[in-house]
Design a protein around this motif. Structure first.
Motif, PDB file in Angstrom:
ATOM      1  N   HIS A 120      41.451  48.030  39.656  1.00  0.00           N
ATOM      2  CA  HIS A 120      41.658  48.142  41.110  1.00  0.00           C
ATOM      3  C   HIS A 120      42.487  46.964  42.019  1.00  0.00           C
ATOM      4  CE1 HIS A 120      38.515  45.492  42.675  1.00  0.00           C
ATOM      5  NE2 HIS A 120      37.742  45.890  41.913  1.00  0.00           N
ATOM      6  N   GLY A 121      42.785  47.426  43.006  1.00  0.00           N
ATOM      7  CA  GLY A 121      43.580  46.451  43.775  1.00  0.00           C
ATOM      8  C   GLY A 121      42.621  45.790  44.725  1.00  0.00           C
ATOM      9  N   TYR A 122      43.356  45.102  45.933  1.00  0.00           N
ATOM     10  CA  TYR A 122      42.818  44.288  46.824  1.00  0.00           C
ATOM     11  C   TYR A 122      42.754  44.983  48.220  1.00  0.00           C
ATOM     12  CZ  TYR A 122      43.083  41.018  50.584  1.00  0.00           C
ATOM     13  OH  TYR A 122      42.720  40.528  52.036  1.00  0.00           O
ATOM     14  N   PRO A 123      41.752  45.193  49.017  1.00  0.00           N
ATOM     15  CA  PRO A 123      40.336  44.569  48.915  1.00  0.00           C
ATOM     16  C   PRO A 123      39.440  45.677  48.555  1.00  0.00           C
ATOM     17  CG  PRO A 123      40.824  44.747  51.202  1.00  0.00           C
ATOM     18  CD  PRO A 123      41.848  45.523  50.374  1.00  0.00           C
ATOM     19  N   LEU A 168      46.412  48.854  39.909  1.00  0.00           N
ATOM     20  CA  LEU A 168      46.953  49.284  41.056  1.00  0.00           C
ATOM     21  C   LEU A 168      47.129  47.958  41.943  1.00  0.00           C
ATOM     22  CD1 LEU A 168      47.146  51.259  43.688  1.00  0.00           C
ATOM     23  CD2 LEU A 168      44.609  51.068  44.085  1.00  0.00           C
ATOM     24  N   SER A 169      48.220  47.827  42.280  1.00  0.00           N
ATOM     25  CA  SER A 169      48.601  46.615  43.327  1.00  0.00           C
ATOM     26  C   SER A 169      48.060  45.472  42.694  1.00  0.00           C
ATOM     27  CB  SER A 169      48.131  46.917  44.628  1.00  0.00           C
ATOM     28  OG  SER A 169      49.041  46.307  45.541  1.00  0.00           O
ATOM     29  N   MET A 170      47.353  44.411  43.102  1.00  0.00           N
ATOM     30  CA  MET A 170      46.785  43.352  42.541  1.00  0.00           C
ATOM     31  C   MET A 170      46.227  43.666  41.187  1.00  0.00           C
ATOM     32  SD  MET A 170      43.543  40.995  43.607  1.00  0.00           S
ATOM     33  CE  MET A 170      42.550  39.940  42.516  1.00  0.00           C
ATOM     34  N   GLY A 171      45.835  45.061  40.883  1.00  0.00           N
ATOM     35  CA  GLY A 171      45.704  45.291  39.304  1.00  0.00           C
ATOM     36  C   GLY A 171      46.772  45.220  38.520  1.00  0.00           C
ATOM     37  N   GLY A 172      47.821  45.520  39.180  1.00  0.00           N
ATOM     38  CA  GLY A 172      49.309  45.475  38.344  1.00  0.00           C
ATOM     39  C   GLY A 172      49.574  43.748  38.260  1.00  0.00           C
ATOM     40  N   TYR A 173      49.121  43.074  39.172  1.00  0.00           N
ATOM     41  CA  TYR A 173      49.513  41.765  38.953  1.00  0.00           C
ATOM     42  C   TYR A 173      48.476  41.010  37.630  1.00  0.00           C
ATOM     43  CZ  TYR A 173      50.833  42.016  43.823  1.00  0.00           C
ATOM     44  OH  TYR A 173      51.281  42.480  45.154  1.00  0.00           O
ATOM     45  N   ILE A 174      47.291  41.945  37.556  1.00  0.00           N
ATOM     46  CA  ILE A 174      46.552  41.507  36.746  1.00  0.00           C
ATOM     47  C   ILE A 174      46.887  41.971  35.291  1.00  0.00           C
ATOM     48  CG2 ILE A 174      44.159  41.766  35.824  1.00  0.00           C
ATOM     49  CD1 ILE A 174      43.045  41.774  38.892  1.00  0.00           C
ATOM     50  N   ALA A 233      50.719  33.708  54.881  1.00  0.00           N
ATOM     51  CA  ALA A 233      49.975  34.827  55.576  1.00  0.00           C
ATOM     52  C   ALA A 233      48.771  35.004  54.457  1.00  0.00           C
ATOM     53  CB  ALA A 233      50.800  36.283  55.280  1.00  0.00           C
ATOM     54  N   ARG A 234      48.585  34.976  53.443  1.00  0.00           N
ATOM     55  CA  ARG A 234      47.464  34.773  52.555  1.00  0.00           C
ATOM     56  C   ARG A 234      46.461  33.824  52.947  1.00  0.00           C
ATOM     57  NH1 ARG A 234      48.228  39.500  49.393  1.00  0.00           N
ATOM     58  NH2 ARG A 234      50.183  39.087  47.779  1.00  0.00           N
ATOM     59  N   PHE A 235      46.783  32.349  53.466  1.00  0.00           N
ATOM     60  CA  PHE A 235      46.280  31.406  53.431  1.00  0.00           C
ATOM     61  C   PHE A 235      45.561  31.829  54.940  1.00  0.00           C
ATOM     62  CE2 PHE A 235      48.362  29.651  50.138  1.00  0.00           C
ATOM     63  CZ  PHE A 235      47.088  29.264  49.226  1.00  0.00           C
ATOM     64  N   ALA A 286      44.457  33.714  44.564  1.00  0.00           N
ATOM     65  CA  ALA A 286      44.903  34.029  43.367  1.00  0.00           C
ATOM     66  C   ALA A 286      46.278  34.844  43.452  1.00  0.00           C
ATOM     67  CB  ALA A 286      43.956  34.942  42.480  1.00  0.00           C
ATOM     68  N   MET A 287      46.366  35.601  44.267  1.00  0.00           N
ATOM     69  CA  MET A 287      47.761  36.262  44.700  1.00  0.00           C
ATOM     70  C   MET A 287      48.614  35.567  45.252  1.00  0.00           C
ATOM     71  SD  MET A 287      46.714  40.238  45.950  1.00  0.00           S
ATOM     72  CE  MET A 287      45.776  40.002  47.382  1.00  0.00           C
ATOM     73  N   ALA A 288      48.285  34.226  46.138  1.00  0.00           N
ATOM     74  CA  ALA A 288      49.281  33.442  46.401  1.00  0.00           C
ATOM     75  C   ALA A 288      49.970  32.554  45.420  1.00  0.00           C
ATOM     76  CB  ALA A 288      48.741  32.808  47.721  1.00  0.00           C
ATOM     77  N   ALA A 309      51.159  56.718  50.635  1.00  0.00           N
ATOM     78  CA  ALA A 309      51.351  55.453  50.971  1.00  0.00           C
ATOM     79  C   ALA A 309      51.192  54.426  49.742  1.00  0.00           C
ATOM     80  CB  ALA A 309      51.099  55.055  52.148  1.00  0.00           C
ATOM     81  N   HIS A 310      50.277  53.379  49.873  1.00  0.00           N
ATOM     82  CA  HIS A 310      50.019  52.473  49.045  1.00  0.00           C
ATOM     83  C   HIS A 310      48.968  52.763  47.837  1.00  0.00           C
ATOM     84  CE1 HIS A 310      50.209  48.203  47.403  1.00  0.00           C
ATOM     85  NE2 HIS A 310      48.977  48.027  47.800  1.00  0.00           N
ATOM     86  N   LEU A 311      48.108  53.736  48.232  1.00  0.00           N
ATOM     87  CA  LEU A 311      46.944  54.319  47.271  1.00  0.00           C
ATOM     88  C   LEU A 311      47.457  55.598  46.851  1.00  0.00           C
ATOM     89  CD1 LEU A 311      43.865  53.444  49.224  1.00  0.00           C
ATOM     90  CD2 LEU A 311      45.180  51.979  47.792  1.00  0.00           C
TER      91      LEU A 311
HETATM   92  C1  MLT Z   1      46.700  45.258  47.007  1.00  0.00           C
HETATM   93  O1  MLT Z   1      46.654  46.675  47.063  1.00  0.00           O
HETATM   94  O2  MLT Z   1      46.150  45.017  45.855  1.00  0.00           O
HETATM   95  C2  MLT Z   1      47.400  44.356  47.630  1.00  0.00           C
HETATM   96  O3  MLT Z   1      47.995  44.957  48.796  1.00  0.00           O
HETATM   97  C3  MLT Z   1      48.327  43.501  46.912  1.00  0.00           C
HETATM   98  C4  MLT Z   1      49.053  42.434  47.642  1.00  0.00           C
HETATM   99  O4  MLT Z   1      48.639  42.261  49.003  1.00  0.00           O
HETATM  100  O5  MLT Z   1      50.000  41.817  47.216  1.00  0.00           O
END
Ligand code: MLT
Length: 264
Positions: A25-28, A89-95, A127-129, A185-187, A238-240
């Motif tokens: 899954h993605g964040y949050p 999904l999103s952060m899940g993709g980064y993982i 923005a993350r911090f 972690a994303m930053a 949109a994002h989901l």
């Molecule tokens: C997410 O949906 O996991 C986040 O929007 C990813 C992000 O903030 O880069």
């Protein structure tokens, strides 16, 4: 089911029989964001909650994308699965990118949903911090309120209050520690552009046509860079995209899984 890691515990659900797919899954959010995908037949669904999200307790320290990827690998090991299609999904993709970097041999395919390969810009990191400070000072409510209109289309928010409420409830199940760890972690995550041409498994990329966080242009760039990748642009999402337009998304995934030529 649970797996224990150095600084965290991951709770996961396992549903169905067939091709193993691990849905990250993605964040949050939590694994509940994949509930509409449980209907996809012929799949052994593995559904982890990342540390501090859903049913998984708050992590005991800082985490990197590699740590999250180790958690997903630990879930595969715990389930006795050697190779799985990894859907992120999103952060899940980064993982999923971190997992591909460290253990490409565990991938039987890749489904990249509303995500991107690039690292954060300097403004993005700042923005993350700032968000981390907001969570420390005010809790999760401002994060949830700020994210909601970015996750769903205005039309869904107006016409489908139940979808909006479910999304809100999923975000509200997060812990502040989990959200802070994910933001940091994303930053810190590396750029994954160089990885894309080396991805050697069948890949489907899905994106909501109205995704403003990771727009279709990001998805198209990844499609062009990953050998043989396919792209599904989901109307009215949109994002989901998997959650907002589950029927169209599930059809694209089923079609992809049926045609996928397993490379291992
Ligand atoms: C997410 O949906 O996991 C986040 O929007 C990813 C992000 O903030 O880069």
């Amino acid at each position: 089911m649970r797996v224990e890691l150095a600084h965290s515990t991951i709770h996961y659900r396992e549903i169905g029989e067939g091709t193993p797919v691990v849905w990250v899954h993605g964040y949050p959010l939590s694994s509940r964001i994949w509930d509409p995908q449980i209907d996809i037949p012929g799949v052994r669904h593995l559904l982890p909650d990342l540390p501090g999200f859903g049913e998984s307790p708050a992590p005991g320290g800082d985490l990197s994308m590699d740590d999250y990827a180790d958690g997903v690998i630990a879930v595969l090991d715990s389930a006795g699965v050697r190779t799985a299609v990894v859907a992120g999904l999103s952060m899940g993709g980064y993982i999923a990118f971190a997992l591909a970097r460290k253990a490409m041999e565990r991938l039987g395919g890749l489904i990249l949903v509303d995500t991107r390969e690039t690292a954060d810009t300097e403004d993005g990191k700042r923005a993350r911090f700032e968000s981390i400070e907001t969570v420390r000072a005010k809790g999760l409510a401002p994060i949830v309120d700020g994210m909601l209109p970015k996750l769903l289309t205005a039309k869904t928010m107006k016409d489908h209050p139940e979808t909006t409420e479910r999304t809100r409830r999923i975000m509200e199940s997060a812990t502040p520690e989990g959200v802070i760890a994910a933001l940091a972690a994303m930053a810190k995550r590396p750029d994954s552009a160089g990885l894309l041409p080396t991805i050697e498994v069948p890949t489907l990329i899905a994106v909501g046509k109205e995704d403003s966080l990771t727009p279709p242009a990001d998805a198209e760039r990844m499609r062009a860079a990953i050998p043989g990748a396919e792209l599904a642009v989901i109307d009215g999402a949109a994002h989901l995209s998997n959650f907002e337009k589950a029927d169209a998304f599930n059809e694209a995934v089923s079609d992809f899984l049926e045609r996928r030529q397993p490379t291992r």
